[in-house]
Design an enzyme around this catalytic site. Structure first.
Site, PDB file in Angstrom:
ATOM      1  N   TYR B  46     153.996  18.047  38.213  1.00 48.08           N
ATOM      2  CA  TYR B  46     154.402  17.370  39.541  1.00 48.08           C
ATOM      3  C   TYR B  46     155.831  16.408  39.364  1.00 48.08           C
ATOM      4  CZ  TYR B  46     149.540  18.576  40.623  1.00 48.08           C
ATOM      5  OH  TYR B  46     148.584  18.915  41.028  1.00 48.08           O
ATOM      6  N   HIS B 202     146.243  12.164  49.970  1.00 40.30           N
ATOM      7  CA  HIS B 202     146.715  12.671  48.593  1.00 40.30           C
ATOM      8  C   HIS B 202     145.465  11.975  47.379  1.00 40.30           C
ATOM      9  CE1 HIS B 202     150.836  13.469  49.869  1.00 40.30           C
ATOM     10  NE2 HIS B 202     150.409  14.730  49.585  1.00 40.30           N
ATOM     11  N   ARG B 232     160.604  20.735  50.102  1.00 30.41           N
ATOM     12  CA  ARG B 232     159.869  20.917  48.866  1.00 30.41           C
ATOM     13  C   ARG B 232     159.098  22.062  48.613  1.00 30.41           C
ATOM     14  NH1 ARG B 232     154.566  18.791  47.931  1.00 30.41           N
ATOM     15  NH2 ARG B 232     155.281  18.305  45.731  1.00 30.41           N
ATOM     16  N   ASN B 234     155.322  23.434  46.994  1.00 31.37           N
ATOM     17  CA  ASN B 234     154.068  23.406  46.194  1.00 31.37           C
ATOM     18  C   ASN B 234     153.618  24.866  46.028  1.00 31.37           C
ATOM     19  OD1 ASN B 234     151.946  21.929  44.992  1.00 31.37           O
ATOM     20  ND2 ASN B 234     150.761  22.506  46.879  1.00 31.37           N
ATOM     21  N   GLU B 274     154.137  27.523  48.825  1.00 31.88           N
ATOM     22  CA  GLU B 274     154.189  26.627  49.937  1.00 31.88           C
ATOM     23  C   GLU B 274     155.354  26.085  50.212  1.00 31.88           C
ATOM     24  OE1 GLU B 274     149.609  25.015  50.519  1.00 31.88           O
ATOM     25  OE2 GLU B 274     151.212  23.700  50.003  1.00 31.88           O
ATOM     26  N   TYR B 325     142.398  21.174  39.305  1.00 31.32           N
ATOM     27  CA  TYR B 325     142.671  20.676  40.585  1.00 31.32           C
ATOM     28  C   TYR B 325     143.258  22.033  41.356  1.00 31.32           C
ATOM     29  CZ  TYR B 325     144.938  18.893  44.518  1.00 31.32           C
ATOM     30  OH  TYR B 325     145.316  18.703  45.863  1.00 31.32           O
TER      31      TYR B 325
HETATM   32  C1  HEM Z   1     153.823  13.887  54.971  1.00 32.67           C
HETATM   33  C2  HEM Z   1     153.636  14.923  54.777  1.00 32.67           C
HETATM   34  C3  HEM Z   1     152.763  15.288  53.928  1.00 32.67           C
HETATM   35  C4  HEM Z   1     151.388  15.756  53.783  1.00 32.67           C
HETATM   36  C5  HEM Z   1     150.829  15.971  55.230  1.00 32.67           C
HETATM   37  C6  HEM Z   1     150.679  16.312  52.790  1.00 32.67           C
HETATM   38  C7  HEM Z   1     149.705  16.583  52.581  1.00 32.67           C
HETATM   39  C8  HEM Z   1     148.892  17.044  51.445  1.00 32.67           C
HETATM   40  C9  HEM Z   1     147.544  17.459  51.237  1.00 32.67           C
HETATM   41  C10 HEM Z   1     146.530  17.443  52.340  1.00 32.67           C
HETATM   42  C11 HEM Z   1     147.256  17.793  49.826  1.00 32.67           C
HETATM   43  C12 HEM Z   1     146.011  18.357  49.246  1.00 32.67           C
HETATM   44  C13 HEM Z   1     144.967  17.170  48.842  1.00 32.67           C
HETATM   45  C14 HEM Z   1     143.627  17.513  48.526  1.00 32.67           C
HETATM   46  O1  HEM Z   1     143.405  18.014  47.387  1.00 32.67           O
HETATM   47  O2  HEM Z   1     142.773  17.388  49.144  1.00 32.67           O
HETATM   48  C15 HEM Z   1     148.483  17.593  49.194  1.00 32.67           C
HETATM   49  C16 HEM Z   1     148.757  17.792  48.076  1.00 32.67           C
HETATM   50  C17 HEM Z   1     150.006  17.265  47.433  1.00 32.67           C
HETATM   51  N1  HEM Z   1     151.161  16.598  47.708  1.00 32.67           N
HETATM   52 FE1  HEM Z   1     151.239  16.264  49.888  1.00 32.67          FE
HETATM   53  N2  HEM Z   1     151.509  15.949  51.785  1.00 32.67           N
HETATM   54  C18 HEM Z   1     152.864  15.623  52.301  1.00 32.67           C
HETATM   55  C19 HEM Z   1     153.886  15.273  51.759  1.00 32.67           C
HETATM   56  C20 HEM Z   1     154.086  15.327  50.322  1.00 32.67           C
HETATM   57  C21 HEM Z   1     155.316  15.049  49.601  1.00 32.67           C
HETATM   58  C22 HEM Z   1     156.694  14.252  50.363  1.00 32.67           C
HETATM   59  C23 HEM Z   1     154.942  15.113  48.330  1.00 32.67           C
HETATM   60  C24 HEM Z   1     156.136  14.742  47.219  1.00 32.67           C
HETATM   61  C25 HEM Z   1     155.914  14.530  45.977  1.00 32.67           C
HETATM   62  C26 HEM Z   1     153.775  15.600  47.951  1.00 32.67           C
HETATM   63  C27 HEM Z   1     153.215  15.865  47.038  1.00 32.67           C
HETATM   64  C28 HEM Z   1     152.185  16.455  46.665  1.00 32.67           C
HETATM   65  C29 HEM Z   1     151.584  16.989  45.712  1.00 32.67           C
HETATM   66  C30 HEM Z   1     152.171  16.996  44.205  1.00 32.67           C
HETATM   67  C31 HEM Z   1     150.226  17.633  45.779  1.00 32.67           C
HETATM   68  C32 HEM Z   1     149.136  18.401  44.810  1.00 32.67           C
HETATM   69  C33 HEM Z   1     149.451  19.949  45.222  1.00 32.67           C
HETATM   70  C34 HEM Z   1     148.889  20.765  44.108  1.00 32.67           C
HETATM   71  O3  HEM Z   1     148.825  20.550  42.989  1.00 32.67           O
HETATM   72  O4  HEM Z   1     148.566  21.946  44.351  1.00 32.67           O
HETATM   73  N3  HEM Z   1     153.044  15.607  49.243  1.00 32.67           N
HETATM   74  N4  HEM Z   1     149.665  17.139  50.200  1.00 32.67           N
END
Ligand code: HEM
Lengths: 205, 356
Positions: B46, B202, B232, B234, B274, B325
């Site tokens: 990450y 998050h 970005r 994912n 994504e 995860y």
């Molecule tokens: C504002 C907009 C954003 C939304 C709505 C959003 C939404 C989400 C959601 C719903 C999850 C899944 C959490 C779960 O397990 O329930 C997630 C995971 C994650 N988000 Fe975001 N996110 C946003 C922006 C960002 C940004 C800007 C970053 C930058 C670092 C980020 C980094 C991550 C990471 C690293 C994960 C784990 C993903 C994985 O390992 O599959 N997110 N996010």
């Protein structure tokens, strides 16, 4: 008994403090079970205890473990003190009281997570700022859990896994918590290996 | 007025395929070459991986703000099916209607500009005329007047746009996920998360909080300017080309994770990427988050030798907490064994493009 000490947890899980007396035109107390003790401890710290009680409305219900300290609260001499038999019967009264509450009202929530979460949800829904709401956890740690599959809520969950009271799936209990629903999330534990459900362990007491 | 699709046009380009039942989804050879392979090096952890969302290489998924590809029509049909069986996948809190109109405007203008052969937008003051030829839609409506559309503006436009969307309201120096269209999610529930703050939604992510990633990401987003979107990547893993891996239906699709064999793995296992973009919206000051899902079958990806080598190394060396995860720990070893056949140990060039 004092404030419950929880281990560190993920960031959606609510955090609780210790109730402190604050200046306010009205003091609205919502408590269950051992939460009554948090209210008496808070009053013991009040500089103007009589003045605070004269502006205090207490809404109380016994805890999920049966603890009922109504007599102790009634003896305080608050302006109003009401005992509801259960949380579902307490909430409509809270909603009615909130419809008359003015800005500057101080909120004191004490007891179990289910009671605190639902009261906070209803108070926030009426637009009161969160900094006027204090929360102290006491008593039972059983959880209110929403099944992510059928959306049904099971109250007073003590074991992990547990059986959803609506759809019957075996669910594991996550720490992920929604303040809007006032519940933790439950997810099917044998989704990938149907039928392989580990024996339930008492995690919340 | 309804939003029934009236298909027919352009079906020589748009694939007729399914993301359920018989799973006929596939990428064409050109689709494979433009697949957004997310790894620019041989390992993954990450990070605050954000860059300006500016037009990229011609033909790539970065060329336009909202990429429309060969899967467009079939994805929109799949979304309509998900919503028919579970309307809670699209929700908008009452104060988000203006942000919905902002998003509708952003998407309609971008699509009409970038894909004039498929989309046309004509404006006469607030009286707008929208034509979506691939879906057979031709509507006149009044901008900012909800009563002139068959759905709220947010649902209306996201039923016609690939990728999930959430709308974040900005209050108290934080972002609140107050609306969403979520039918192609990597196992998270809009119905549970709606109304949460940036740190709350998050919360389940491992390691990243401790690394300060979410603190920095939120600070960055609060400064996001209108007209300067960012993007970005994912990624995760999905068995079968199933767009709708929802927690709600986990008991239905969960068992497929045990269906992999060395013989079928290359065909069933998909890398799920994504491409996420963030846009500040002009009237509401909300932030729109688009989460566009691309599915690449392992067999398809290893036709690009660099990707075969690299995917093997990334999955082999992934942190087990991250694999757990993302939900593929139980199949990680089987994937590595299969991918090893496509890694001859040769060095890979930096960057994610097929060859450089
Ligand atoms: C504002 C907009 C954003 C939304 C709505 C959003 C939404 C989400 C959601 C719903 C999850 C899944 C959490 C779960 O397990 O329930 C997630 C995971 C994650 N988000 Fe975001 N996110 C946003 C922006 C960002 C940004 C800007 C970053 C930058 C670092 C980020 C980094 C991550 C990471 C690293 C994960 C784990 C993903 C994985 O390992 O599959 N997110 N996010």
């Amino acid at each position: 008994m004092s404030k419950t000490a929880f281990p560190p947890a993920i960031k959606s899980r609510p955090v609780y403090g210790v109730l402190e007396p604050r200046p306010g035109a009205v003091h609205l107390v919502v408590a269950d079970g051992e939460g009554a003790g948090a209210v008496t401890d808070m009053l013991a710290k009040a500089a103007d205890r009589a003045g605070m009680l004269a502006a205090m409305h207490i809404i109380y219900t016994p805890g999920p473990n049966g603890t009922d300290q109504t007599a102790m609260l009634a003896a305080l001499g608050a302006k109003q003190c009401y005992r509801a038999p259960t949380i579902p019967t307490l909430l409509p009264r809270l909603t009615r009281v909130l419809s008359d509450a003015h800005m500057g009202t101080q909120f004191y929530l004490a007891g179990t997570e289910g009671l605190i979460g639902q009261a906070e949800r209803d108070i926030m829904a009426t637009g009161f700022p969160h900094h006027d709401i204090q929360k102290e956890h006491r008593g039972s740690t059983v959880r209110r859990v929403q099944c992510v599959h059928c959306k049904g809520i099971t109250e007073n969950v003590a074991t992990d896994p547990f059986v959803c009271s609506h759809c019957g799936l075996s669910l594991f209990v996550r720490d992920h918590y929604s303040r809007r629903i006032a519940a933790f999330q439950g997810v099917n534990i044998d989704a990938e290996d149907p039928g392989q459900v580990p024996p339930p362990v008492v995690r919340f007491t | 007025m309804s939003l029934d699709f009236n298909l027919g046009a352009f079906n020589d380009y748009f694939r007729n395929e399914t993301f359920r039942d018989d799973f006929t989804y596939a990428n064409s050879p050109a689709g494979i070459r433009r697949f957004p392979f997310p790894f620019d090096r041989d390992d993954y952890m990450y990070s605050v991986n954000m860059e300006p969302h500016v037009p990229g290489r011609k033909g790539s998924v970065f060329e336009h703000a909202f990429d429309v590809d060969e899967h467009y029509v079939s994805e929109m049909i799949d979304r309509a099916k998900v919503l028919a069986s579970d309307p809670l996948r699209c929700q908008s809190l009452p104060h988000m209607t203006l942000a919905g109109w902002d998003l509708l405007e952003l998407i309609m203008e971008a699509k009409a500009r970038d894909y004039p052969q498929w989309f046309t937008l004509t404006k006469d003051g607030n009286r707008w005329h929208w034509i979506n030829r691939p879906l057979g839609i031709d509507h006149h409506f009044t901008f900012l007047d909800d009563s002139t559309l068959p759905y709220g503006p947010f649902e209306y436009i996201t039923r016609q746009t690939q990728g999930d969307f959430t709308l974040q309201d900005e209050r108290d120096n934080d972002l609140w996920m107050d609306a969403g269209m979520v039918t192609s999610q990597a196992d998270w529930s809009l119905d549970f998360d709606i109304g949460m703050s940036f740190m709350e939604w998050h919360a389940p992510v491992p390691l990243a909080h401790e690394k300060g990633i979410f603190d920095r990401a939120l600070k960055f987003l609060l400064k996001l300017q209108h007209g300067a979107p960012v993007r970005r990547f994912n990624w995760t893993m999905t068995v079968n080309p199933l767009l709708d891996t929802a927690p709600e239906t986990y008991p239905v699709w969960g068992p497929t994770k045990t269906s992999l064999t060395p013989e079928n793995l290359g065909q069933k296992q998909h890398l799920r990427v994504e491409l996420q973009a963030l846009f500040r919206l002009p009237r509401s000051n909300a932030i729109a988050f688009s989460i566009r899902c691309y599915l690449g079958r392992f067999e398809e990806l290893v036709t690009i030798p660099k990707w075969g080598r690299r995917l093997h190394r990334v999955i082999r060396d992934i942190n087990p907490d991250v694999a757990a995860y993302k939900g593929f720990l139980r199949n990680r070893d089987a994937m590595v064994a299969w991918l090893a056949g496509y890694d001859d140990g040769a060095p890979t060039s930096p960057g994610f493009w097929p060859e450089d």
